[in-house]
Design a protein around this motif. Sequence first.
Motif, PDB file in Angstrom:
ATOM      1  N   ALA A   1      41.890  37.266  38.804  1.00 25.32           N
ATOM      2  CA  ALA A   1      41.814  38.211  40.498  1.00 25.32           C
ATOM      3  C   ALA A   1      42.912  37.577  41.175  1.00 25.32           C
ATOM      4  O   ALA A   1      43.833  36.554  40.189  1.00 25.32           O
TER       5      ALA A   1
ATOM      6  N   LEU B   1      25.810  35.130  37.738  1.00 26.71           N
ATOM      7  CA  LEU B   1      25.805  35.241  39.048  1.00 26.71           C
ATOM      8  C   LEU B   1      25.535  33.596  40.009  1.00 26.71           C
ATOM      9  O   LEU B   1      24.453  34.360  39.826  1.00 26.71           O
TER      10      LEU B   1
ATOM     11  N   PRO C   1      37.007  36.654  43.421  1.00 20.13           N
ATOM     12  CA  PRO C   1      37.107  37.671  45.018  1.00 20.13           C
ATOM     13  C   PRO C   1      36.009  38.731  44.178  1.00 20.13           C
ATOM     14  O   PRO C   1      36.095  38.781  43.546  1.00 20.13           O
ATOM     15  N   PRO C   2      35.342  39.288  45.603  1.00 21.07           N
ATOM     16  CA  PRO C   2      34.018  40.568  44.984  1.00 21.07           C
ATOM     17  C   PRO C   2      34.254  41.479  44.002  1.00 21.07           C
ATOM     18  O   PRO C   2      35.613  41.575  44.270  1.00 21.07           O
ATOM     19  N   MET C   3      33.388  41.356  43.158  1.00 18.75           N
ATOM     20  CA  MET C   3      33.970  42.703  42.290  1.00 18.75           C
ATOM     21  C   MET C   3      34.066  44.564  43.075  1.00 18.75           C
ATOM     22  O   MET C   3      33.321  44.805  43.976  1.00 18.75           O
ATOM     23  N   THR C   4      35.596  44.907  41.828  1.00 21.05           N
ATOM     24  CA  THR C   4      35.451  45.991  42.672  1.00 21.05           C
ATOM     25  C   THR C   4      35.533  47.189  41.075  1.00 21.05           C
ATOM     26  O   THR C   4      36.869  47.746  40.942  1.00 21.05           O
ATOM     27  N   GLY C   5      34.372  47.104  40.629  1.00 23.38           N
ATOM     28  CA  GLY C   5      34.719  48.548  39.140  1.00 23.38           C
ATOM     29  C   GLY C   5      34.332  49.798  39.967  1.00 23.38           C
ATOM     30  O   GLY C   5      34.235  49.641  40.502  1.00 23.38           O
ATOM     31  N   GLY C   6      34.213  50.497  38.788  1.00 22.08           N
ATOM     32  CA  GLY C   6      33.787  51.219  39.247  1.00 22.08           C
ATOM     33  C   GLY C   6      34.482  52.242  38.670  1.00 22.08           C
ATOM     34  O   GLY C   6      35.907  52.546  39.211  1.00 22.08           O
TER      35      GLY C   6
ATOM     36  N   HIS D   1      33.821  51.522  30.254  1.00 23.22           N
ATOM     37  CA  HIS D   1      34.743  51.334  31.305  1.00 23.22           C
ATOM     38  C   HIS D   1      35.972  50.543  30.764  1.00 23.22           C
ATOM     39  O   HIS D   1      35.572  49.686  30.004  1.00 23.22           O
TER      40      HIS D   1
ATOM     41  N   MET E   1      36.211  55.068  34.033  1.00 24.84           N
ATOM     42  CA  MET E   1      35.527  54.476  33.410  1.00 24.84           C
ATOM     43  C   MET E   1      34.229  56.128  33.043  1.00 24.84           C
ATOM     44  O   MET E   1      34.541  57.204  34.556  1.00 24.84           O
TER      45      MET E   1
ATOM     46  N   MET F   1      25.911  53.712  38.813  1.00 26.40           N
ATOM     47  CA  MET F   1      27.691  53.191  39.587  1.00 26.40           C
ATOM     48  C   MET F   1      27.483  52.580  41.195  1.00 26.40           C
ATOM     49  O   MET F   1      28.809  51.524  40.794  1.00 26.40           O
TER      50      MET F   1
ATOM     51  N   LEU G   1      27.785  49.065  39.262  1.00 29.49           N
ATOM     52  CA  LEU G   1      29.169  48.484  38.193  1.00 29.49           C
ATOM     53  C   LEU G   1      29.905  48.768  39.491  1.00 29.49           C
ATOM     54  O   LEU G   1      30.952  47.297  39.123  1.00 29.49           O
ATOM     55  N   LYS G   2      29.750  49.274  41.062  1.00 27.54           N
ATOM     56  CA  LYS G   2      30.806  48.205  41.421  1.00 27.54           C
ATOM     57  C   LYS G   2      31.015  46.910  42.276  1.00 27.54           C
ATOM     58  O   LYS G   2      31.697  46.323  41.847  1.00 27.54           O
ATOM     59  N   SER G   3      29.651  46.643  42.449  1.00 26.81           N
ATOM     60  CA  SER G   3      29.581  45.497  43.279  1.00 26.81           C
ATOM     61  C   SER G   3      29.794  44.464  42.291  1.00 26.81           C
ATOM     62  O   SER G   3      29.097  43.617  42.739  1.00 26.81           O
ATOM     63  N   ARG G   4      29.057  44.520  40.794  1.00 30.82           N
ATOM     64  CA  ARG G   4      27.167  43.585  40.281  1.00 30.82           C
ATOM     65  C   ARG G   4      28.390  43.743  38.656  1.00 30.82           C
ATOM     66  O   ARG G   4      28.228  42.355  37.926  1.00 30.82           O
ATOM     67  N   ALA G   5      28.781  44.578  38.009  1.00 31.47           N
ATOM     68  CA  ALA G   5      29.946  44.203  36.778  1.00 31.47           C
ATOM     69  C   ALA G   5      31.211  43.395  37.269  1.00 31.47           C
ATOM     70  O   ALA G   5      32.031  44.019  38.013  1.00 31.47           O
TER      71      ALA G   5
ATOM     72  N   PHE H   1      34.986  43.156  37.074  1.00 30.70           N
ATOM     73  CA  PHE H   1      35.742  43.631  36.793  1.00 30.70           C
ATOM     74  C   PHE H   1      37.118  44.127  38.463  1.00 30.70           C
ATOM     75  O   PHE H   1      36.212  44.199  39.323  1.00 30.70           O
ATOM     76  N   TRP H   2      38.467  43.636  38.118  1.00 29.81           N
ATOM     77  CA  TRP H   2      38.972  43.637  39.614  1.00 29.81           C
ATOM     78  C   TRP H   2      40.496  44.708  39.425  1.00 29.81           C
ATOM     79  O   TRP H   2      40.487  44.564  38.583  1.00 29.81           O
ATOM     80  N   LYS H   3      40.547  45.348  40.410  1.00 27.39           N
ATOM     81  CA  LYS H   3      41.507  46.378  40.297  1.00 27.39           C
ATOM     82  C   LYS H   3      43.106  46.091  41.291  1.00 27.39           C
ATOM     83  O   LYS H   3      42.239  45.817  42.127  1.00 27.39           O
TER      84      LYS H   3
ATOM     85  N   ALA I   1      37.097  45.021  48.103  1.00 20.62           N
ATOM     86  CA  ALA I   1      35.254  45.230  48.253  1.00 20.62           C
ATOM     87  C   ALA I   1      35.225  45.963  49.389  1.00 20.62           C
ATOM     88  O   ALA I   1      35.537  45.682  50.081  1.00 20.62           O
TER      89      ALA I   1
END
Lengths: 81, 146
Positions: free
Chosen positions: A7, A59, A76-81, B79, B91, B111, B114-118, B120-122, B135
């Motif tokens: 990122a 982690l 950076p802190p992750m932003t999945g979902g 995802h 996802m 959910m 997945l939002k904070s521990r997988a 991924f970066w948007k 975040a």
Amino acid sequence: MNVMYFAWVRERIGVPQEKVQTKAATVADLVAELVAREDRYAAAFADISALRVAVDQELADFDAPLAGVREVAFFPPMTGG
Amino acid sequence: MQVRVQQAAFDPGAELAGFAVGRRDIGAIVSFTGVVRDTSGDLRHMMIEHYPGMTERAITGILDQAVARWSLADALVIHRFGALEPAAPIMMVATAAAHRAEAFAAADFLMDYLKSRAPFWKKEVTLSGAAWVAAKDADEAALNRW
């Protein structure tokens, strides 16, 4: 070891990954070595509280030891979902 | 149990129709689909970056926890990564359990994690520029519910 960036950390440093020769004992020591190298690292690591680290794809904390470690990633802190 | 991290689009309806088919031991299936939302009104696409290898590993670890804690009969996580168009599914999760309380709780837990521990970066790429999605403190705080 293989050091990876994701990122905006990747964007600031300018490469997605690189091989780093280091004797750093901990993640924090590795960060200090990188910061001393060039400004782009200093820019990426300016606020360590805004960053997360993974050691061998798990982690970890910045005081995690690096003995035997093959891969360290900063992001950076992750932003999945 | 299935974890899929993919660039390709998927059809949530088709995925759900093929989930936990024929299981006689379940009484509840819950699914959630996350969709690319255009918050600025001029979103061209959502660029999703991930950490190949760690992503699958992290999701599998989260899924294993959910399966054990809520005795899930089956679970699915898909995802996507890459450039996603507004309104496209990003996802989905699906959970199957004996009772709905377990299926709902497990999906909610999945959910949150997945939002904070997988990894991924948007990044939102709009007509006027691009910016990483930050975040939220609330997302991190949500983990304390579990």
